[in-house]
Design an enzyme around this catalytic site. Structure first.
Site: not given
Length: 284
Positions: A23, A135
């Protein structure tokens, strides 16, 4: 004697091309650079992209269009967190969404207080959200997701049907996921990819997940190649890799191989014909 000089050949239908993206910069990354303890702050719950992060998205979008990658990708997979879905929509989505378009927006306007225009799903590949590529779980509020019904309102054209729980039941406030647990989740994710028919897939996820998921690979390569696979990703970095199904986990039959000799007729290779005439060939 090894004569292949480090080269390998695999059937095409036992390979997939993965375009891995971390990201773009999130507001938690900005705060964490100044003080690492900021990652533990509830102020950065499900952190959104920073203004610089959106500029990084624009640059990567221009790159994937200029190199032709945007026309090749058959599927976009995203971690179900705000910063990854913003990045995925911004890089791989359609143009700005306008009223009257007969397609739901990938992302509505001003998602995450970004002041960003809505992004269309028109002429874009399908998008799905998958929990496996999140994550590292636990402890840091920036890695805790919102409810799926909130995300569905923000990202109407992303498919959330593979996520079983509306609320986040994976993240825990006091326990941080260990490296080996993240790596195990990464391998499970890669094996899941073989259940998909798509051969060229973009995946937008996170730094720790990518590092741990890829850490099991590249040990049979030269150090330079291993470093291309198993090093930290920068914000909005893209790496294109090929994954090979050596263990026949789930490869489909080839769609391009052709059996030959149709219509049937004589077609012995010259080497084989010579062997048969001299009697030196293998017995049939």
């Amino acid at each position: 004697m090894d004569t292949n000089e480090g080269l390998s050949i695999y059937p095409l239908h036992r390979c997939k091309t993965l375009h891995l993206v971390r990201h773009a910069q999130g507001v938690h990354n900005v705060a964490g650079e100044k003080n690492h303890e900021a990652y533990k702050s509830c102020d950065y719950f499900d952190a959104q992209l920073s203004p610089l992060g959106w500029k990084q998205v624009d640059h990567l979008r221009a790159h994937v269009q200029a190199c032709g990658l945007s026309k090749k990708i058959e599927l976009v997979i995203s971690s179900p967190l705000l910063r990854t879905m913003q990045t995925a929509a911004g890089v791989f989505g359609g143009e700005a969404h306008t009223d009257g378009i007969d397609a739901p927006p990938l992302m509505k306007e001003n998602v995450g207080h970004s002041e960003h225009a809505a992004i269309s799903s028109l002429n874009s590949p399908p998008f799905i959200a998958i929990e496996l590529c999140r994550e590292r779980l636990g402890l840091n509020p920036c890695d805790k997701r919102r409810s799926i019904h909130e995300y569905r309102d923000m990202f109407p054209a992303i498919d959330f049907s593979l996520i079983e729980s509306d609320e986040d039941i994976l993240w825990t406030p006091g326990i941080r996921e260990k490296d080996e647990q993240v790596a195990g989740r990464g391998l499970k994710f890669l094996k899941w990819l073989w259940t998909r028919k798509e051969k060229e897939i973009a995946i937008v996820c996170h730094s720790a997940f990518l590092l741990q998921a890829l850490s099991a690979f590249g040990n049979d390569c030269r150090p330079t190649v291993k470093s291309e696979i198993c090093t930290h990703f920068a914000n909005c970095e893209l790496r294109s890799l090929v994954i090979v199904d050596r263990g026949l986990i789930g490869s489909d039959k080839s769609t391009t191989n052709y059996p030959g000799k149709i219509p049937h007729g004589l077609g012995l290779p010259s080497d084989t014909a010579d062997e048969k005439n001299t009697g030196n060939g293998p017995s049939q």
